[in-house]
Design a protein around this motif. Structure first.
Motif, PDB file in Angstrom:
ATOM      1  N   LEU A   7      35.290  15.706  -9.016  1.00  9.30           N
ATOM      2  CA  LEU A   7      35.634  16.356 -10.265  1.00  9.30           C
ATOM      3  C   LEU A   7      34.616  16.026 -11.351  1.00  9.30           C
ATOM      4  N   GLY A   8      34.161  14.756 -11.364  1.00  9.93           N
ATOM      5  CA  GLY A   8      33.152  14.371 -12.341  1.00  9.93           C
ATOM      6  C   GLY A   8      31.843  15.104 -12.126  1.00  9.93           C
ATOM      7  N   THR A   9      31.451  15.269 -10.863  1.00  4.35           N
ATOM      8  CA  THR A   9      30.232  16.001 -10.547  1.00  4.35           C
ATOM      9  C   THR A   9      30.347  17.459 -10.983  1.00  4.35           C
ATOM     10  N   LEU A  10      31.506  18.040 -10.716  1.00  2.00           N
ATOM     11  CA  LEU A  10      31.727  19.426 -11.100  1.00  2.00           C
ATOM     12  C   LEU A  10      31.690  19.589 -12.616  1.00  2.00           C
ATOM     13  N   ALA A  11      32.245  18.601 -13.331  1.00  2.69           N
ATOM     14  CA  ALA A  11      32.221  18.663 -14.795  1.00  2.69           C
ATOM     15  C   ALA A  11      30.785  18.674 -15.307  1.00  2.69           C
ATOM     16  N   GLY A  12      29.909  17.910 -14.647  1.00  2.38           N
ATOM     17  CA  GLY A  12      28.494  17.926 -15.024  1.00  2.38           C
ATOM     18  C   GLY A  12      27.862  19.278 -14.802  1.00  2.38           C
ATOM     19  N   VAL A  13      28.204  19.913 -13.673  1.00  3.00           N
ATOM     20  CA  VAL A  13      27.690  21.249 -13.382  1.00  3.00           C
ATOM     21  C   VAL A  13      28.137  22.237 -14.448  1.00  3.00           C
ATOM     22  N   VAL A  14      29.415  22.158 -14.835  1.00  2.00           N
ATOM     23  CA  VAL A  14      29.942  23.055 -15.853  1.00  2.00           C
ATOM     24  C   VAL A  14      29.184  22.868 -17.164  1.00  2.00           C
ATOM     25  N   GLY A  15      28.829  21.619 -17.485  1.00  2.00           N
ATOM     26  CA  GLY A  15      28.072  21.364 -18.703  1.00  2.00           C
ATOM     27  C   GLY A  15      26.725  22.062 -18.695  1.00  2.00           C
ATOM     28  N   PHE A  16      26.014  21.990 -17.564  1.00  2.00           N
ATOM     29  CA  PHE A  16      24.724  22.677 -17.466  1.00  2.00           C
ATOM     30  C   PHE A  16      24.900  24.194 -17.561  1.00  2.00           C
ATOM     31  N   LEU A  17      25.924  24.709 -16.872  1.00  2.00           N
ATOM     32  CA  LEU A  17      26.155  26.142 -16.894  1.00  2.00           C
ATOM     33  C   LEU A  17      26.607  26.614 -18.276  1.00  2.00           C
ATOM     34  N   ALA A  18      27.291  25.744 -19.029  1.00  2.00           N
ATOM     35  CA  ALA A  18      27.686  26.098 -20.395  1.00  2.00           C
ATOM     36  C   ALA A  18      26.457  26.360 -21.263  1.00  2.00           C
ATOM     37  N   PHE A  19      25.373  25.604 -21.024  1.00  2.00           N
ATOM     38  CA  PHE A  19      24.127  25.860 -21.756  1.00  2.00           C
ATOM     39  C   PHE A  19      23.577  27.239 -21.415  1.00  2.00           C
ATOM     40  N   VAL A  20      23.691  27.620 -20.143  1.00  2.00           N
ATOM     41  CA  VAL A  20      23.232  28.940 -19.723  1.00  2.00           C
ATOM     42  C   VAL A  20      24.047  30.027 -20.426  1.00  2.00           C
ATOM     43  N   GLU A  21      25.378  29.853 -20.475  1.00  2.00           N
ATOM     44  CA  GLU A  21      26.212  30.856 -21.121  1.00  2.00           C
ATOM     45  C   GLU A  21      26.015  30.877 -22.640  1.00  2.00           C
ATOM     46  N   PHE A  22      25.722  29.714 -23.226  1.00  2.00           N
ATOM     47  CA  PHE A  22      25.392  29.679 -24.654  1.00  2.00           C
ATOM     48  C   PHE A  22      24.159  30.540 -24.919  1.00  2.00           C
ATOM     49  N   THR A  23      23.173  30.435 -24.027  1.00  2.00           N
ATOM     50  CA  THR A  23      21.970  31.253 -24.160  1.00  2.00           C
ATOM     51  C   THR A  23      22.282  32.727 -23.936  1.00  2.00           C
ATOM     52  N   SER A  24      23.158  33.003 -22.979  1.00  2.00           N
ATOM     53  CA  SER A  24      23.600  34.385 -22.762  1.00  2.00           C
ATOM     54  C   SER A  24      24.222  34.953 -24.035  1.00  2.00           C
ATOM     55  N   GLY A  25      25.029  34.146 -24.718  1.00  2.00           N
ATOM     56  CA  GLY A  25      25.616  34.587 -25.975  1.00  2.00           C
ATOM     57  C   GLY A  25      24.558  34.850 -27.033  1.00  2.00           C
ATOM     58  N   ILE A  26      23.528  33.998 -27.071  1.00  2.00           N
ATOM     59  CA  ILE A  26      22.431  34.216 -28.020  1.00  2.00           C
ATOM     60  C   ILE A  26      21.785  35.575 -27.775  1.00  2.00           C
ATOM     61  N   LEU A  27      21.534  35.898 -26.500  1.00  2.00           N
ATOM     62  CA  LEU A  27      20.925  37.186 -26.174  1.00  2.00           C
ATOM     63  C   LEU A  27      21.798  38.348 -26.629  1.00  2.00           C
ATOM     64  N   GLN A  28      23.101  38.176 -26.574  1.00  2.00           N
ATOM     65  CA  GLN A  28      24.009  39.260 -26.944  1.00  2.00           C
ATOM     66  C   GLN A  28      24.173  39.413 -28.449  1.00  2.00           C
ATOM     67  N   GLY A  29      23.986  38.329 -29.204  1.00  2.00           N
ATOM     68  CA  GLY A  29      24.180  38.406 -30.649  1.00  2.00           C
ATOM     69  C   GLY A  29      22.915  38.399 -31.475  1.00  2.00           C
ATOM     70  N   TYR A  30      21.843  37.806 -30.939  1.00  2.00           N
ATOM     71  CA  TYR A  30      20.639  37.532 -31.716  1.00  2.00           C
ATOM     72  C   TYR A  30      19.931  38.797 -32.185  1.00  2.00           C
ATOM     73  N   TYR A  31      19.789  39.773 -31.307  1.00  2.00           N
ATOM     74  CA  TYR A  31      18.952  40.926 -31.614  1.00  2.00           C
ATOM     75  C   TYR A  31      19.632  41.967 -32.498  1.00  2.00           C
ATOM     76  N   THR A  32      20.958  42.006 -32.491  1.00  2.00           N
ATOM     77  CA  THR A  32      21.653  43.103 -33.158  1.00  2.00           C
ATOM     78  C   THR A  32      21.328  43.222 -34.649  1.00  2.00           C
ATOM     79  N   PRO A  33      21.264  42.127 -35.430  1.00  2.00           N
ATOM     80  CA  PRO A  33      20.976  42.298 -36.858  1.00  2.00           C
ATOM     81  C   PRO A  33      19.566  42.810 -37.143  1.00  2.00           C
ATOM     82  N   MET A  34      18.667  42.727 -36.156  1.00  2.00           N
ATOM     83  CA  MET A  34      17.265  43.094 -36.397  1.00  2.00           C
ATOM     84  C   MET A  34      16.875  44.398 -35.715  1.00  2.00           C
ATOM     85  N   LEU A  35      17.858  45.175 -35.264  1.00  2.00           N
ATOM     86  CA  LEU A  35      17.522  46.414 -34.555  1.00  2.00           C
ATOM     87  C   LEU A  35      16.745  47.382 -35.442  1.00  2.00           C
ATOM     88  N   THR A  36      17.068  47.433 -36.722  1.00  2.00           N
ATOM     89  CA  THR A  36      16.313  48.289 -37.634  1.00  2.00           C
ATOM     90  C   THR A  36      14.881  47.793 -37.759  1.00  2.00           C
TER      91      THR A  36
END
Length: 486
Positions: A7-36
Motif C-alpha cells: 500500500l505504501g508503494t502504491l501511495a508513492g506511485v499515486v503521488g508521481f501520477l498526481a504530478f502528471v495529472e496536475f500537468t494535464s490540468g495545466i494543459l487544459q487551463g493554461y492556454y484558454t485565456p491567451m487564445l486571442t
C-alpha cells in the motif's frame, strides 16, 4: 511483500501520477485565456481558434480507445511514456512557429494527453490487485488524481492569463512544454510497470473504420467552413462520414474482442447516458474557445464582448472550474436525496439554463461569471456522474468499456461542436474578411446550441428506468470521483 508495504508503494506511485495529472490540468487551463493572443500571433481570425480545439478533440477521440487497449496489451507505463513523449514534442513546437498549419498539427498531437488518466487508473488497478479493498483503493487514488487535475487547470488558467499580459508569447508557450518534459522523467523514474500485461490483439480494422468515419465527418465540416454552407460536395462528405459508422458497427458486432462494444448503445439505461455524454461534450468541450474569445472581444470596436485582459479572462475560467469542482463534490449528496437519475437531469438542466442566460445577460463581467457558475455546477456534476452511471448500468464484464465510452462520445460531441461553432462564428463576422473577431450572431448560435443540447440531454434521461444507477451510486459514493474536465 506485506499488504502495508504494498500500500505504501502504491501511495508513492499515486503521488508521481498526481504530478502528471496536475500537468494535464495545466494543459487544459493554461492556454484558454491567451487564445486571442495566439490568434493574433498566427494572424488568423478568432473563429479559426475553434479548429485548434476541434482537431485536438478529434485526435483525442481516435487515440483513447487504441492506446488504452495497447496499455492492457503491452503495459500501461510503456504507453503512458509514449503518449507523454508525443505530447511533450508537440508542446515544444508551439513556441517556435508562427505558421498556422504547423501550429495546428502540433496542437492536435498534444491531444495525446487525454489518455493519461485512463492509463493511470488502469495502472493503479493492476498494481492494487493483491491488496484487500482493491476497488476502494483505486477509487480513492482516482479522486486524488482528479483533484490534482482540477487544481492544475485552475492554476494553469490563472498563471497563463497573468503571464500573457507581461511576457512574450514565445516564453509563455514554453512553460507548459517544459512541464510535460518533466512529466516524462517523473513517469520514467518514479513509476513501475503494471504487472501481467494481458496481451491479445488490437482491432485495427475497427480502428481504421471509425477513423475514416470521423475524418470524413470533420473533413466535411471543415469544407463547409471553407466553401460555405451552400456547397453540396461538402454536405456529401459529411453524409459519408455518418454513413461510414454503419460498416464499423457491423464489423464490431462480429468481433469477439471489439475496439468498441456497440451492443451497449442498445441498453435502455446506457444508451441515454452515452447520448447525454455526446450532447454534454458540445458545451463542456466545444464552447471553451468561443467563451474565451467573446470575453476578450473589445466592445468599443465591435459593439459586443467585454474587452477583458488575459488575467481577467483567466479569472472567469478559474471561477468556472471551482464551480465544476463544487458540482462534482455535491453530486453524491444530491443523488442520495433525489436518486442518481434525477440528479443527472437536474445537472443537465442547470447547464442548459446557464447557457441560455447568455442571451439576455452577456454585457457585463458579473453577468458572464454568474452564467458560468451555473453552467459549471451542472457540468461538474455531469463530468463526475456520467462515468459512474455508465459503470453501474453496464454488464459486470463491461464496466471499464462503458466508462471509457462516455469519455470518447463526449470528445466526439465536443469536436463536432467545435467545427460547427467555427462556421457560425465566421459567418457574418463584423468587418468582413479583414475582421479578426467572431460574429455576434455566431456567439448567439453557440449559446443557443449549448443550452438546447443540454436540455435535450435532460429530456433523454427522463426515459432512463427510474431505478437505474441507484444501487451503485448508493453503495459506492466514491465512484463519481472521476471528475476530469475532458
Amino acid at each position: 511483500m506485506s499488504a502495508r508495504t504494498s500500500l505504501g508503494t502504491l501511495a508513492g506511485v499515486v503521488g508521481f501520477l498526481a504530478f502528471v495529472e496536475f500537468t494535464s490540468g495545466i494543459l487544459q487551463g493554461y492556454y484558454t485565456p491567451m487564445l486571442t493572443n495566439i490568434a493574433r500571433h498566427l494572424e488568423i481570425p478568432d473563429a479559426d481558434v475553434n479548429w485548434l480545439e476541434g482537431t485536438q478533440l478529434m485526435l483525442s477521440a481516435l487515440v483513447v480507445p487504441a492506446l488504452a487497449k495497447l496499455g492492457d496489451m503491452v503495459g500501461h507505463k510503456r504507453i503512458l511514456l509514449v503518449s507523454t513523449a508525443i505530447t511533450a514534442a508537440a508542446a515544444l513546437v508551439l513556441p517556435f512557429t508562427s505558421s498556422f498549419p504547423v501550429f495546428l498539427a502540433a496542437w492536435a498531437l498534444m491531444g495525446f494527453y487525454v489518455v493519461w488518466l485512463p492509463l493511470e487508473i488502469a495502472l493503479i488497478w493492476s498494481r492494487a490487485r493483491s491488496l484487500p479493498g482493491r476497488s476502494g483503493i483505486t477509487a480513492k487514488a482516482a479522486g486524488l488524481l482528479v483533484a490534482a487535475l482540477e487544481s492544475g487547470a485552475i492554476i494553469g488558467a490563472l498563471v497563463g492569463g497573468a503571464l500573457v499580459d507581461v511576457l512574450p508569447l514565445t516564453v509563455v508557450l514554453l512553460i507548459p512544454a517544459l512541464a510535460v518534459v518533466a512529466c516524462f522523467f517523473v513517469v520514467l523514474w518514479g513509476v513501475r510497470e503494471s504487472p501481467n500485461p494481458t496481451g491479445g490483439r488490437l482491432d485495427t480494422v475497427g480502428l481504421v473504420l471509425i477513423s475514416l468515419a470521423l475524418l470524413a465527418l470533420t473533413g466535411g465540416l471543415s469544407l463547409l467552413r471553407i466553401t460555405g454552407v451552400e456547397n453540396a460536395f461538402s454536405w456529401a462528405v459529411v453524409a459519408l462520414g455518418i454513413l461510414l459508422v454503419w460498416p464499423f458497427a457491423v464489423w464490431e458486432l462480429r468481433q469477439p474482442d471489439p475496439l468498441i462494444d456497440v451492443r451497449m448503445f442498445r441498453s435502455p439505461s446506457l444508451g441515454p447516458v452515452f447520448l447525454t455524454a455526446g450532447l454534454f461534450g458540445v458545451s463542456v468541450l466545444g464552447a471553451q474557445a468561443p467563451l474565451s474569445t467573446f470575453a476578450r472581444t473589445d466592445p468599443a470596436v465591435y459593439g459586443y464582448g467585454l474587452g477583458t485582459s488575459g488575467f481577467q479572462t483567466s479569472l472567469i475560467i478559474g471561477i468556472y472550474l471551482i464551480a465544476m469542482i463544487a458540482g462534482a463534490v455535491t453530486y453524491p449528496t444530491v443523488a442520495r436525496l433525489l436518486t442518481p437519475r434525477v440528479a443527472l437531469i437536474v445537472a443537465a438542466v442547470l447547464v442548459g439554463i446557464g447557457f441560455l442566460l447568455f442571451l439576455p445577460f452577456h454585457a457585463a463581467y458579473g453577468q458572464l461569471i454568474t452564467n458560468m457558475v451555473i453552467v459549471g455546477i451542472g457540468s461538474g456534476a455531469l463530468v463526475a456522474a456520467l462515468p459512474a452511471a455508465a459503470a453501474s448500468a453496464a454488464p459486470p464484464t463491461q464496466t471499464g468499456v462503458a466508462t471509457g465510452l462516455t469519455n470518447s462520445v463526449k470528445t466526439v460531441g465536443g469536436a463536432i461542436a467545435s467545427c460547427v461553432f467555427g462556421i457560425a462564428l465566421l459567418h457574418g463576422a463584423t468587418g468582413g474578411t479583414q475582421s479578426t473577431a467572431g460574429s455576434f450572431t455566431g456567439y448567439v448560435t453557440v449559446w443557443v446550441v449549448c443550452g438546447v443540447t443540454a436540455l435535450i440531454a435532460a429530456g433523454l434521461l427522463v426515459f432512463v428506468p427510474k431505478d437505474a444507477f441507484r444501487d451503485a451510486a448508493a453503495s459506492d459514493p466514491a465512484a463519481p470521483a472521476d471528475a476530469s474536465t475532458r
